[in-house]
Scaffold this active site. Structure first.
Site, PDB file in Angstrom:
ATOM      1  CB  CYS A 228      -0.958  -0.064   1.197  1.00 16.14           C
ATOM      2  SG  CYS A 228      -2.285   1.129   1.246  1.00 16.14           S
ATOM      3  CG  HIS A 229      -0.289   4.924   1.545  1.00 18.15           C
ATOM      4  ND1 HIS A 229      -1.494   4.262   1.421  1.00 18.15           N
ATOM      5  CD2 HIS A 229      -0.489   6.169   1.069  1.00 18.15           C
ATOM      6  CE1 HIS A 229      -2.393   5.073   0.900  1.00 18.15           C
ATOM      7  NE2 HIS A 229      -1.823   6.241   0.667  1.00 18.15           N
ATOM      8  CB  ALA A 230       4.541   0.037   3.437  1.00 18.91           C
TER       9      ALA A 230
ATOM     10  CD1 TRP B 102       5.390   7.715   0.061  1.00 21.57           C
ATOM     11  CD2 TRP B 102       4.004   7.681   1.815  1.00 21.57           C
ATOM     12  NE1 TRP B 102       4.328   8.540  -0.215  1.00 21.57           N
ATOM     13  CE2 TRP B 102       3.464   8.538   0.841  1.00 21.57           C
ATOM     14  CE3 TRP B 102       3.307   7.497   3.013  1.00 21.57           C
ATOM     15  CZ2 TRP B 102       2.274   9.227   1.026  1.00 21.57           C
ATOM     16  CZ3 TRP B 102       2.115   8.178   3.191  1.00 21.57           C
ATOM     17  CH2 TRP B 102       1.605   9.032   2.204  1.00 21.57           C
TER      18      TRP B 102
END
Length: 186
Positions: A111-113, A115
């Site tokens: 997902c956003h990990a 980042w």
């Protein structure tokens, strides 16, 4: 080749993790026989995010800065918007990610990990996937972004969203069982 039933996996997270993105990999990897530890910034339980509100707590086994990468075969980072945004500014988190990477161990982010992987400087030139809203961030960091449920590039495993978690866990298992991956330091 290592067997998943003999593997040790470290999940790093803080408050605001996407509920399923911590619980599903943790529980599925444990069901396959892996020893799975959850590390948090302060070594205490953390609260997840589910839907549009806070979710359940996840127990912690240790503090992130006390985790020794030599003890583990893989690192898993759940997404959600809050969790990876908080983790990516913590130097002990970035140092841990870089060490797992430099040792050729599996590094998995959903997902956003990614980042966190961007901040750790390990995405340039890699094939990866992520949640739609951070695609440009990943491209700007030099990754070749694909829109598929899971991508593995030399032991770096990424997935887009909770719907991809079965593929994500299957690929983590496959990559662990391949053993360490030779890569250049970031």
């Amino acid at each position: 080749m290592p067997n998943i039933a003999e593997a040790k996996v470290l999940i790093i997270s803080t408050h605001g993790f996407e509920q399923s993105e911590l619980e599903f990999p943790r529980d599925q990897l444990r069901a396959k026989g892996a020893e799975v530890h959850v590390a948090t910034l302060d070594g205490k339980a953390i609260k997840g995010w589910e839907g549009s509100d806070w979710g359940r707590e996840a127990e912690a086994d240790l503090k992130i800065e006390d985790a020794n990468p030599h003890d583990y075969d893989a690192l898993v980072i759940p997404g959600g918007q809050i969790n990876p945004d908080l983790l990516r500014v913590e130097e002990p988190v970035l140092a841990l990610v870089r060490t797992f990477h430099d040792q050729g161990k599996v590094v998995a982010a959903v997902c956003h990990a990614p980042w966190v992987l961007i901040e750790a400087g390990i995405v340039a030139g890699r094939r990866m996937t992520c949640y739609t809203s951070i695609r440009t961030d990943l491209e700007n960091a030099g990754a070749k972004v694909m829109d598929t449920s899971v991508v593995a590039d030399n032991g770096i495993v990424t997935s887009r969203q909770p719907d991809d978690l079965k593929d994500f866990v299957s690929k983590i298992v496959e990559e662990i069982e391949e053993g360490t991956h030779g890569r250049k330091a970031a």
